[in-house]
Design a protein around this motif. Structure first.
Motif, PDB file in Angstrom:
ATOM      1  N   LYS A  18       0.832  -1.199   0.000  1.00  0.00           N
ATOM      2  CA  LYS A  18       0.000   0.000   0.000  1.00  0.00           C
ATOM      3  C   LYS A  18       0.873   1.257   0.000  1.00  0.00           C
ATOM      4  CE  LYS A  18      -4.313  -1.551   0.417  1.00  0.00           C
ATOM      5  NZ  LYS A  18      -5.416  -1.160  -0.491  1.00  0.00           N
ATOM      6  N   ALA A  71      -0.573   8.328   6.390  1.00  0.00           N
ATOM      7  CA  ALA A  71      -1.921   7.905   6.014  1.00  0.00           C
ATOM      8  C   ALA A  71      -2.083   6.388   6.115  1.00  0.00           C
ATOM      9  CB  ALA A  71      -2.238   8.381   4.598  1.00  0.00           C
ATOM     10  N   VAL A  72      -1.098   5.650   5.619  1.00  0.00           N
ATOM     11  CA  VAL A  72      -1.164   4.190   5.683  1.00  0.00           C
ATOM     12  C   VAL A  72      -1.079   3.713   7.129  1.00  0.00           C
ATOM     13  CG1 VAL A  72       0.032   2.054   5.042  1.00  0.00           C
ATOM     14  CG2 VAL A  72      -0.265   3.873   3.353  1.00  0.00           C
ATOM     15  N   SER A  75      -4.409   4.227   8.742  1.00  0.00           N
ATOM     16  CA  SER A  75      -5.349   3.218   8.249  1.00  0.00           C
ATOM     17  C   SER A  75      -5.108   1.865   8.893  1.00  0.00           C
ATOM     18  CB  SER A  75      -5.223   3.108   6.723  1.00  0.00           C
ATOM     19  OG  SER A  75      -6.100   2.129   6.214  1.00  0.00           O
ATOM     20  N   THR A  80     -11.892   1.396  12.063  1.00  0.00           N
ATOM     21  CA  THR A  80     -12.932   1.675  11.078  1.00  0.00           C
ATOM     22  C   THR A  80     -12.491   2.796  10.159  1.00  0.00           C
ATOM     23  OG1 THR A  80     -14.071   3.315  12.463  1.00  0.00           O
ATOM     24  CG2 THR A  80     -14.719   0.999  12.738  1.00  0.00           C
ATOM     25  N   ARG A  81     -13.136   2.876   8.990  1.00  0.00           N
ATOM     26  CA  ARG A  81     -12.828   3.935   8.041  1.00  0.00           C
ATOM     27  C   ARG A  81     -13.142   5.312   8.631  1.00  0.00           C
ATOM     28  NH1 ARG A  81     -12.364   4.042   2.481  1.00  0.00           N
ATOM     29  NH2 ARG A  81     -12.903   1.828   2.423  1.00  0.00           N
ATOM     30  N   ALA A  84     -10.435   6.325  10.982  1.00  0.00           N
ATOM     31  CA  ALA A  84      -9.217   6.665  10.250  1.00  0.00           C
ATOM     32  C   ALA A  84      -9.321   8.062   9.649  1.00  0.00           C
ATOM     33  CB  ALA A  84      -8.959   5.634   9.151  1.00  0.00           C
ATOM     34  N   ILE A  85     -10.490   8.392   9.078  1.00  0.00           N
ATOM     35  CA  ILE A  85     -10.686   9.716   8.498  1.00  0.00           C
ATOM     36  C   ILE A  85     -10.621  10.787   9.582  1.00  0.00           C
ATOM     37  CG2 ILE A  85     -12.359  11.203   7.331  1.00  0.00           C
ATOM     38  CD1 ILE A  85     -13.294   8.743   5.790  1.00  0.00           C
ATOM     39  N   ALA A  88      -7.050  11.315  10.577  1.00  0.00           N
ATOM     40  CA  ALA A  88      -6.320  11.988   9.505  1.00  0.00           C
ATOM     41  C   ALA A  88      -6.638  13.479   9.481  1.00  0.00           C
ATOM     42  CB  ALA A  88      -6.662  11.342   8.165  1.00  0.00           C
ATOM     43  N   GLY A 196       2.036   1.209  12.552  1.00  0.00           N
ATOM     44  CA  GLY A 196       0.920   0.602  11.837  1.00  0.00           C
ATOM     45  C   GLY A 196       1.083  -0.886  11.675  1.00  0.00           C
TER      46      GLY A 196
END
Length: 206
Positions: A18, A71-72, A75, A80-81, A84-85, A88, A196
């Motif tokens: 990724k 960012a990775v 994540s 959860t998405r 993560a958002i 960020a 991560g």
């Protein structure tokens, strides 16, 4: 993700894949933009200092890699998405809006006053732990002539013109050393990936 990990890939492979893939995509865009700008400047103003530009492009690519790594890493850590958002967005606000307040707060905690126009080296180092600040300073260090070129966009197109502005000369301090700036960016590449991976390695994907 479950399907991907069902293939002969380790979780480290997925994480690094990724990172490398997304960094490569952004690097192509960044290099394309630089090549277009260099071509325009060369045809209207003259050939720019290619060695300095090449060094600065490498710093920009390191900065891109650092941002992708963050960012990775987010994540990989977030469950959860949505989380993560949120993290960020919070990190972006910290780096762009709140970082100066963090630096001023540290200085005030030590000296019971706010930093002046000529802050001590340690507070400048703390300020440059922000990867965006490190990238901005690298432009002043490697391309002081950049402020002599003005790029304008009109209905007829984009053009570059030479100005009479004196190039900015940076003071020779630790934060203006290319090795220090490189170390900051490499730190922000390695740390988020390491954190991560440690979280993703043991995460339950069920």
């Amino acid at each position: 993700m479950k399907f991907l990990l069902g293939l002969p890939h380790s979780r480290l492979d997925v994480l690094l894949g990724k990172f490398v893939g997304r960094t490569a995509v952004l690097a192509v865009a960044v290099l394309g933009g630089f090549l277009a700008a260099i071509g325009m400047i060369a045809t209207t103003v003259g050939l720019p200092p290619l060695a300095s530009i090449a060094a600065y492009v490498l710093f920009v690519l390191l900065s891109v890699a650092a941002i992708v790594s963050i960012a990775v890493g987010i994540s990989a850590v977030a469950e959860t998405r949505t989380r993560a958002i949120s993290v960020a967005i919070g990190g972006y606000l910290l780096a762009t809006v709140l970082w100066s307040y963090v630096v001023d707060g540290l200085y005030y905690a030590v000296n019971r006053s706010l930093p002046g126009a000529d802050p001590p080296t340690w507070i400048a180092v703390v300020d440059h732990l922000n990867p965006l600040t490190a990238m901005s300073t690298s432009a002043d260090v490697l391309l002081p002539e950049a402020n002599q070129i003005a790029i304008t966009a009109t209905e007829e197109g984009v053009s570059a013109t030479q100005t009479d502005q004196t190039p900015t000369r940076t003071t020779e301090t630790l934060v203006h050393e290319p090795l220090f700036l490189t170390a900051v960016l490499l730190f922000w590449i390695a740390l988020p990936l390491a954190v991560g991976y440690l979280r993703f390695r043991d995460a339950d994907l069920s």
